[in-house]
Design a protein around this motif. Structure first.
Motif, short mmCIF file in Angstrom:
data_model
loop_
_atom_site.label_atom_id
_atom_site.label_comp_id
_atom_site.label_asym_id
_atom_site.label_seq_id
_atom_site.Cartn_x
_atom_site.Cartn_y
_atom_site.Cartn_z
N ALA A 131 0.83 -1.21 0.00
CA ALA A 131 0.00 0.00 0.00
C ALA A 131 0.86 1.25 0.00
O ALA A 131 2.07 1.21 0.26
CB ALA A 131 -0.92 -0.01 1.22
N ARG A 132 0.20 2.36 -0.30
CA ARG A 132 0.87 3.66 -0.26
C ARG A 132 0.96 4.14 1.18
O ARG A 132 -0.03 4.14 1.93
CB ARG A 132 0.09 4.66 -1.10
CG ARG A 132 0.01 4.28 -2.57
CD ARG A 132 -0.65 5.37 -3.38
NE ARG A 132 -0.83 4.97 -4.77
CZ ARG A 132 -1.30 5.75 -5.72
NH1 ARG A 132 -1.65 7.00 -5.42
NH2 ARG A 132 -1.43 5.31 -6.96
N ALA A 133 2.13 4.54 1.56
CA ALA A 133 2.35 5.01 2.93
C ALA A 133 1.46 6.21 3.24
O ALA A 133 1.19 7.04 2.38
CB ALA A 133 3.81 5.38 3.12
N GLY A 134 0.97 6.26 4.47
CA GLY A 134 0.18 7.40 4.91
C GLY A 134 -1.28 7.32 4.56
O GLY A 134 -2.03 8.27 4.83
N THR A 135 -1.73 6.21 3.94
CA THR A 135 -3.15 6.07 3.60
C THR A 135 -3.79 5.03 4.51
O THR A 135 -3.13 4.21 5.12
CB THR A 135 -3.33 5.65 2.13
OG1 THR A 135 -2.77 4.34 1.93
CG2 THR A 135 -2.63 6.63 1.20
N GLY A 136 -5.11 5.07 4.59
CA GLY A 136 -5.84 4.10 5.40
C GLY A 136 -5.95 4.50 6.85
O GLY A 136 -5.40 5.51 7.29
N GLY A 137 -6.70 3.69 7.60
CA GLY A 137 -6.92 3.95 9.01
C GLY A 137 -6.58 2.74 9.85
O GLY A 137 -6.12 1.71 9.34
N PRO A 138 -6.78 2.80 11.15
CA PRO A 138 -6.42 1.70 12.04
C PRO A 138 -7.13 0.40 11.67
O PRO A 138 -8.29 0.40 11.26
CB PRO A 138 -6.87 2.19 13.42
CG PRO A 138 -6.93 3.68 13.29
CD PRO A 138 -7.35 3.95 11.88
N ALA A 139 -6.41 -0.71 11.80
CA ALA A 139 -6.97 -2.04 11.58
C ALA A 139 -6.88 -2.82 12.88
O ALA A 139 -5.95 -2.63 13.66
CB ALA A 139 -6.21 -2.77 10.47
N SER A 140 -7.85 -3.69 13.12
CA SER A 140 -7.89 -4.44 14.38
C SER A 140 -7.30 -5.83 14.19
O SER A 140 -7.26 -6.37 13.09
CB SER A 140 -9.32 -4.56 14.88
OG SER A 140 -10.08 -5.35 13.98
N TYR A 141 -6.84 -6.40 15.28
CA TYR A 141 -6.29 -7.77 15.27
C TYR A 141 -7.43 -8.79 15.26
O TYR A 141 -7.63 -9.51 14.30
CB TYR A 141 -5.38 -7.94 16.48
CG TYR A 141 -4.57 -9.23 16.46
CD1 TYR A 141 -3.67 -9.49 15.43
CD2 TYR A 141 -4.68 -10.17 17.48
CE1 TYR A 141 -2.92 -10.65 15.40
CE2 TYR A 141 -3.94 -11.33 17.47
CZ TYR A 141 -3.06 -11.57 16.43
OH TYR A 141 -2.32 -12.73 16.40
N VAL A 142 -8.17 -8.85 16.35
CA VAL A 142 -9.41 -9.64 16.43
C VAL A 142 -10.37 -8.85 17.31
O VAL A 142 -9.97 -7.97 18.07
CB VAL A 142 -9.19 -11.04 17.05
CG1 VAL A 142 -8.41 -11.94 16.11
CG2 VAL A 142 -8.50 -10.95 18.41
N SER A 143 -11.65 -9.19 17.24
CA SER A 143 -12.60 -8.57 18.14
C SER A 143 -12.38 -9.12 19.55
O SER A 143 -11.77 -10.19 19.74
CB SER A 143 -14.03 -8.85 17.69
OG SER A 143 -14.35 -10.23 17.87
N VAL A 144 -12.89 -8.43 20.55
CA VAL A 144 -12.76 -8.89 21.93
C VAL A 144 -13.42 -10.25 22.09
O VAL A 144 -12.90 -11.14 22.78
CB VAL A 144 -13.36 -7.86 22.90
CG1 VAL A 144 -13.39 -8.41 24.33
CG2 VAL A 144 -12.57 -6.56 22.86
N GLU A 145 -14.56 -10.45 21.45
CA GLU A 145 -15.26 -11.73 21.58
C GLU A 145 -14.47 -12.86 20.92
O GLU A 145 -14.41 -13.98 21.46
CB GLU A 145 -16.66 -11.63 20.99
CG GLU A 145 -17.50 -12.90 21.09
CD GLU A 145 -17.91 -13.23 22.53
OE1 GLU A 145 -18.57 -14.28 22.70
OE2 GLU A 145 -17.58 -12.47 23.44
N GLU A 146 -13.87 -12.62 19.78
CA GLU A 146 -13.03 -13.64 19.16
C GLU A 146 -11.83 -13.98 20.05
O GLU A 146 -11.47 -15.15 20.19
CB GLU A 146 -12.55 -13.17 17.79
CG GLU A 146 -13.63 -13.17 16.73
CD GLU A 146 -13.18 -12.48 15.45
OE1 GLU A 146 -13.30 -13.10 14.37
OE2 GLU A 146 -12.70 -11.32 15.52
#
Length: 440
Positions: A131-146
């Motif tokens: 991907a292009r640096a500086g683009t996008g937002g935070p991504a999660s690992y897993v949900s709390v329930e998972e």
């Protein structure tokens, strides 16, 4: 759960993320609804996001941990366990920033093999890409329930533990803009009862090196995977395997590998067909496709290659070949076996490696790692090391676990999907004394 040769089902106790044991909780039933659904549709792909809150890591009063702390961590472990911490994945080695999308794929041509009432086979797929640096937002690992279901499935839960695992910091950015060009595709399949998230370190590193990576969750084969509509699908396949008994459980696991091969071929169809399911599918070079998997996912890599000529190269990370490599081989395509020395050395307890090594008819390597355990090749030891803990039965440091997996699997695909020479795969390396090249 993990599968060992001789058909035994064993709990993930000494090999798992070293979180304290709390009172055993009742696993959620298949299809349990949760309220923390966070699916949105963007560009034709179902994108998943969830909060990544940090939380104190606390222990139950009666908890005892089978893991020990290293000497250097002995003075800090108590404060780490009692203070607010945040786990994080190691920085990838490649030159690219990383994007991630999440797809919900439905195969309407197949019924689910584990739940007869499910009219279709469903998959969740995390797409990692340069991907292009500086683009996008935070991504999660897993949900709390998972995270909670994963820990409870291993009998390792404690107040705040699920939040801690869920809040693991990634390098990937959700909805990031892809770089131009076409890239090889690598499909990843996790171990039995585990989710695709446990292969995130490898997925991120490959993406940083210029690969598109599709990490797959196979419905009803993990302790808990969140699907659209807030549906938490749990491990019905685990229940089937436990019910089978010693005379039949190998057949159940072979069926898992066979089913995953069909899953992966369907994923490839949906990523490379005329109407692809992923909005950035144009970045995939359909002529260069590989697959790697952990445990039963590694067996599935070989089984997929046997059934689908599009997969040009494969890696089995410490998986028993319940579904054997065909006697006729894999059409001369390259395959690497990377595993524990205790179980997967030549003449070891898992005799399927000796049998199927002889059947591999192309470029091949058989590598074992001194001091490794079954989970060496996934994220969990790396995260455990950040809490200052190790497993006496698998003394390889968590940091080295991640480095060895990343370097050797990456080198394998660089050689066979990019055609770039890799001296690392020619023989023993002074920089990696733990890795043994077996010559049965």
């Amino acid at each position: 759960m993990i599968r060992t040769r001789r058909g035994a089902m064993v709990a993930l106790l000494s090999l798992a993320l070293p979180l304290p044991i709390a009172a055993a909780a009742t696993p959620a039933s298949a299809g349990t609804a949760v309220t923390a659904s966070a699916f949105t549709t963007a560009g034709g792909a179902v994108t998943f996001s969830s909060g990544a809150a940090t939380a104190p890591f606390t222990t139950a009063a009666s908890a005892t941990a089978p893991f020990t702390t290293s000497a250097s961590a002995a003075t800090t472990t108590a404060s780490v366990l009692a203070s607010e911490v945040r786990l994080e994945l190691p920085r990838p080695t490649g030159p690219y920033a990383i994007g991630r999308d999440t797809l919900h794929l439905v195969d309407r041509g197949r019924r689910d093999p584990w739940v007869p009432d499910a009219a279709t086979r469903e998959l969740m797929v995390s797409m990692y890409y340069p991907a292009r640096a500086g683009t996008g937002g935070p991504a999660s690992y897993v949900s709390v329930e998972e995270a909670r279901l994963l820990l409870e499935g291993q009998k390792r839960n404690a107040p705040g533990a699920a939040e801690l695992l869920s809040g693991t910091r990634l390098n990937a950015r959700a909805d990031a803009r892809p770089v131009h060009g076409r890239h090889p595709l690598v499909v990843l399949s996790p171990g039995f009862s585990l989710s695709r998230a446990t292969l995130t370190i490898l997925a991120e590193d490959l993406a940083s090196r210029g690969y598109v990576v599709a990490a797959v969750d196979h419905a009803y084969e993990s302790f808990g995977t969140l699907f659209p509509g807030g549906r938490m699908l749990t491990c019905v396949a685990c229940e089937r395997a436990e019910e089978a008994g010693d005379d039949e459980d190998d057949a159940v696991m072979a069926a898992v590998a066979e089913g995953r091969a069909k899953d992966v071929s369907f994923v490839i169809d949906r990523l490379t067909g005329r109407r692809p399911a992923w909005r950035h599918a144009r970045t995939i070079d359909r002529r260069r496709i590989g697959m790697a998997g952990h445990s039963i996912g590694g067996d599935s890599a070989a089984r997929t290659m046997a059934a689908d000529r599009r997969v040009r190269a494969g890696v089995n990370m410490d998986g028993t070949f319940f579904a054997p490599v065909p006697a006729s081989g894999l059409g001369g395509r390259p395959f690497m076996m990377l595993g524990t020395e205790t179980l997967h050395r030549p003449g070891g307890e898992d005799t399927t490696w000796d049998r199927d090594w002889a059947r591999l008819d192309g470029w091949k390597r058989w590598l074992t790692v001194t001091g490794s355990g079954h989970f060496t090749f996934i994220d969990l030891p790396v995260l455990a090391a950040q809490l200052g803990m190790d497993d006496p039965s698998a003394p390889l440091p968590g940091r080295r676990s991640g480095e060895i997996t990343r370097d050797y699997v990456g080198a394998f695909f660089d050689l066979h999907l990019r055609g770039v020479a890799q001296p690392l795969l020619d023989g023993p390396s002074p920089a990696n004394p733990e890795v043994r090249f077996q010559q049965p």
